[in-house]
Design an enzyme around this catalytic site. Structure first.
Site, PDB file in Angstrom:
ATOM      1  N   ALA A   1      49.753  37.120   9.889  1.00  0.00           N
ATOM      2  CA  ALA A   1      50.928  37.317  10.722  1.00  0.00           C
ATOM      3  C   ALA A   1      51.354  38.820   9.862  1.00  0.00           C
ATOM      4  O   ALA A   1      51.157  38.642   8.642  1.00  0.00           O
ATOM      5  CB  ALA A   1      52.186  36.442  10.880  1.00  0.00           C
TER       6      ALA A   1
ATOM      7  N   GLU B   1      49.697  30.969   3.269  1.00  0.00           N
ATOM      8  CA  GLU B   1      51.215  31.151   3.493  1.00  0.00           C
ATOM      9  C   GLU B   1      51.946  30.703   2.467  1.00  0.00           C
ATOM     10  O   GLU B   1      53.022  30.992   2.031  1.00  0.00           O
ATOM     11  CB  GLU B   1      51.476  30.637   5.018  1.00  0.00           C
ATOM     12  CG  GLU B   1      50.968  31.115   6.245  1.00  0.00           C
ATOM     13  CD  GLU B   1      49.753  30.593   6.742  1.00  0.00           C
ATOM     14  OE1 GLU B   1      48.923  30.125   5.724  1.00  0.00           O
ATOM     15  OE2 GLU B   1      49.361  30.891   7.838  1.00  0.00           O
TER      16      GLU B   1
ATOM     17  N   GLU C   1      44.219  31.138  12.249  1.00  0.00           N
ATOM     18  CA  GLU C   1      44.938  30.254  13.281  1.00  0.00           C
ATOM     19  C   GLU C   1      44.299  31.010  14.563  1.00  0.00           C
ATOM     20  O   GLU C   1      44.258  30.111  15.547  1.00  0.00           O
ATOM     21  CB  GLU C   1      46.420  30.234  13.209  1.00  0.00           C
ATOM     22  CG  GLU C   1      46.742  29.347  11.783  1.00  0.00           C
ATOM     23  CD  GLU C   1      48.167  29.848  11.633  1.00  0.00           C
ATOM     24  OE1 GLU C   1      48.917  30.779  11.590  1.00  0.00           O
ATOM     25  OE2 GLU C   1      48.914  28.556  11.473  1.00  0.00           O
TER      26      GLU C   1
ATOM     27  N   GLY D   1      47.721  33.531  10.118  1.00  0.00           N
ATOM     28  CA  GLY D   1      47.890  33.667  11.487  1.00  0.00           C
ATOM     29  C   GLY D   1      46.198  34.067  12.028  1.00  0.00           C
ATOM     30  O   GLY D   1      45.928  33.883  13.319  1.00  0.00           O
TER      31      GLY D   1
HETATM   32  N1  CAA Z   1      50.942  41.783   7.120  1.00  0.00           N
HETATM   33  C1  CAA Z   1      51.149  42.967   6.843  1.00  0.00           C
HETATM   34  N2  CAA Z   1      50.470  44.186   6.207  1.00  0.00           N
HETATM   35  C2  CAA Z   1      49.057  43.528   5.799  1.00  0.00           C
HETATM   36  C3  CAA Z   1      48.607  41.914   5.873  1.00  0.00           C
HETATM   37  C4  CAA Z   1      49.703  41.166   6.517  1.00  0.00           C
HETATM   38  N3  CAA Z   1      49.337  39.945   6.703  1.00  0.00           N
HETATM   39  N4  CAA Z   1      47.695  42.124   5.279  1.00  0.00           N
HETATM   40  C5  CAA Z   1      47.403  43.219   4.597  1.00  0.00           C
HETATM   41  N5  CAA Z   1      48.216  44.009   4.995  1.00  0.00           N
HETATM   42  C6  CAA Z   1      48.127  45.445   4.845  1.00  0.00           C
HETATM   43  C7  CAA Z   1      48.633  45.819   3.224  1.00  0.00           C
HETATM   44  O1  CAA Z   1      50.120  45.617   2.963  1.00  0.00           O
HETATM   45  C8  CAA Z   1      48.041  47.126   2.974  1.00  0.00           C
HETATM   46  O2  CAA Z   1      48.914  48.084   3.536  1.00  0.00           O
HETATM   47  P1  CAA Z   1      49.017  49.423   2.648  1.00  0.00           P
HETATM   48  O3  CAA Z   1      47.722  50.163   2.520  1.00  0.00           O
HETATM   49  O4  CAA Z   1      49.900  50.095   3.622  1.00  0.00           O
HETATM   50  O5  CAA Z   1      49.726  48.908   1.368  1.00  0.00           O
HETATM   51  C9  CAA Z   1      46.793  47.065   3.752  1.00  0.00           C
HETATM   52  O6  CAA Z   1      47.041  45.961   4.818  1.00  0.00           O
HETATM   53  C10 CAA Z   1      45.456  46.710   3.125  1.00  0.00           C
HETATM   54  O7  CAA Z   1      45.779  45.596   2.205  1.00  0.00           O
HETATM   55  P2  CAA Z   1      45.437  45.272   0.686  1.00  0.00           P
HETATM   56  O8  CAA Z   1      45.673  46.691  -0.073  1.00  0.00           O
HETATM   57  O9  CAA Z   1      46.320  44.257   0.358  1.00  0.00           O
HETATM   58  O10 CAA Z   1      43.752  44.921   0.657  1.00  0.00           O
HETATM   59  P3  CAA Z   1      43.072  44.176  -0.259  1.00  0.00           P
HETATM   60  O11 CAA Z   1      41.806  44.536  -0.028  1.00  0.00           O
HETATM   61  O12 CAA Z   1      43.448  44.358  -1.789  1.00  0.00           O
HETATM   62  O13 CAA Z   1      43.540  42.799  -0.113  1.00  0.00           O
HETATM   63  C11 CAA Z   1      43.985  40.826   1.326  1.00  0.00           C
HETATM   64  C12 CAA Z   1      43.258  42.057   1.246  1.00  0.00           C
HETATM   65  C13 CAA Z   1      43.429  39.764   0.374  1.00  0.00           C
HETATM   66  C14 CAA Z   1      43.746  40.257   2.792  1.00  0.00           C
HETATM   67  C15 CAA Z   1      45.605  40.918   1.135  1.00  0.00           C
HETATM   68  O14 CAA Z   1      46.110  42.207   1.907  1.00  0.00           O
HETATM   69  C16 CAA Z   1      46.354  39.957   1.443  1.00  0.00           C
HETATM   70  O15 CAA Z   1      46.556  39.080   0.801  1.00  0.00           O
HETATM   71  N6  CAA Z   1      47.042  39.880   2.642  1.00  0.00           N
HETATM   72  C17 CAA Z   1      48.039  38.778   3.092  1.00  0.00           C
HETATM   73  C18 CAA Z   1      47.509  37.636   3.669  1.00  0.00           C
HETATM   74  C19 CAA Z   1      48.558  36.458   4.229  1.00  0.00           C
HETATM   75  O16 CAA Z   1      49.295  36.197   3.243  1.00  0.00           O
HETATM   76  N7  CAA Z   1      48.281  36.379   5.262  1.00  0.00           N
HETATM   77  C20 CAA Z   1      49.195  35.147   5.938  1.00  0.00           C
HETATM   78  C21 CAA Z   1      50.476  35.974   6.663  1.00  0.00           C
HETATM   79  S1  CAA Z   1      51.596  34.932   7.019  1.00  0.00           S
HETATM   80  C22 CAA Z   1      51.037  34.181   8.595  1.00  0.00           C
HETATM   81  O17 CAA Z   1      50.080  34.269   8.859  1.00  0.00           O
HETATM   82  C23 CAA Z   1      52.038  32.977   8.957  1.00  0.00           C
HETATM   83  C24 CAA Z   1      51.624  32.298  10.218  1.00  0.00           C
HETATM   84  O18 CAA Z   1      50.830  31.351  10.164  1.00  0.00           O
HETATM   85  C25 CAA Z   1      51.505  32.699  11.633  1.00  0.00           C
END
Ligand code: CAA
Length: 258
Positions: free
Chosen positions: A65, A132, A112, A109
């Protein structure tokens, strides 16, 4: 219809949805999930489509998400908007089969959404996770419910509580994904599987989907009864006559209701 966050096309009798927010690793916001719903509506009502594939990019199916969109939410914002899950059920309620073709990250998400599909085919680069807990929240779109059903309680607890990712091989071994293929073959493999499904009798395909899903929602006796009722009803179909006649006559079946 034009979309902002997804690409939509047809390949033969298969509808293809590509999640397309590359700068945010396909993070799922309401607009994107609404668009997926609209594309599914269109494919579901299109008689020329027999199966659907949802895919992402090489780097990410979807990284979860959209964290930016929800970072400042209050409880009231989340509750009143029914955030992220408001429009989520559309993937589950689609009556035509959906294959998730997953390369790269399928986190939160994203994992999911893949689990809400009927089949997950993974590239050898795929990584699944429910991270999460690192954000101070828990999975909100089925992670704590579908994951234990797919991979056992112990592994689901491990993933949700430690936030570790599972690679494609572990995911296949655990039963989360049905096949692992080289990344450059992912889309072909998923489209071929979808085209195979789309070549069968659509009512039978839908009956199978409904019956397998019943296994998740009911006890064994009730599920077996449901299956038997649906099985008997298949004998009302012209396609049953055609399928069995074709076998007896040693020729390929030509299903009318595809
Ligand atoms: N939401 C918004 N933006 C996101 C995102 C997310 N879930 N995941 C990645 N991005 C964005 C980053 O902010 C970044 O944007 P900028 O270039 O503008 O800074 C871009 O995508 C590239 O990401 P990274 O630079 O972080 O890329 P990476 O290769 O270093 O890492 C990753 C990849 C491990 C996937 C890392 O991006 C990450 O940990 N993302 C978040 C994963 C996460 O926590 N997901 C759960 C979300 S909550 C949820 O999903 C609730 C639910 O159950 C419904």
């Amino acid at each position: 219809m034009s979309y902002e966050n997804i690409l939509v096309e047809t390949r033969g009798r298969v509808g293809l949805i590509t999640l397309n927010r590359p700068k945010a690793l396909n993070a799922l916001n309401d607009v994107l999930v609404d668009e997926v719903g609209a594309a599914l509506d269109a494919f579901e009502s299109n008689d020329d489509i027999g199966a659907i594939v949802i895919t992402g990019s090489e780097k990410a199916f979807a990284a979860g998400a959209d964290i930016g969109a929800m970072a400042t939410f209050s409880y009231m914002d989340a509750y009143l908007s029914d955030y992220i899950t408001r429009n989520w059920e559309r993937v589950k309620t689609c009556r035509k089969p959906i294959i998730a073709a997953v390369a790269g990250y399928a986190l939160g998400g994203g994992c999911e959404m893949a689990m809400a599909c009927d089949i997950i085919i993974a590239a050898d680069t795929a990584k699944f996770g429910q991270p999460e807990i690192k954000l101070g929240i828990l999975p909100g779109a089925g992670g704590t419910q579908r994951l234990p059903r797919a991979v056992s309680k112990a592994k689901a607890m491990d993933m949700c509580l430690t936030a570790r990712m599972m690679d494609a091989i572990e995911a296949e071994r655990a039963g989360l994904v049905s096949r692992v293929v080289p990344a450059d073959k992912l889309l072909d493999e998923a489209l071929t599987a979808a085209e195979t499904i789309a070549g069968f009798s659509l009512p039978v395909v839908m009956m199978i989907k409904e019956s397998v899903n019943r296994a998740y929602e009911s006890g064994l006796s009730e599920g077996l009864l449901f299956e038997r009722r649906v099985f008997h009803s298949a004998f009302a179909l012209e396609d049953q006559k055609e399928g069995m006649a074709a076998f007896v006559e040693k020729r390929a079946a030509d299903f009318k209701h595809r």
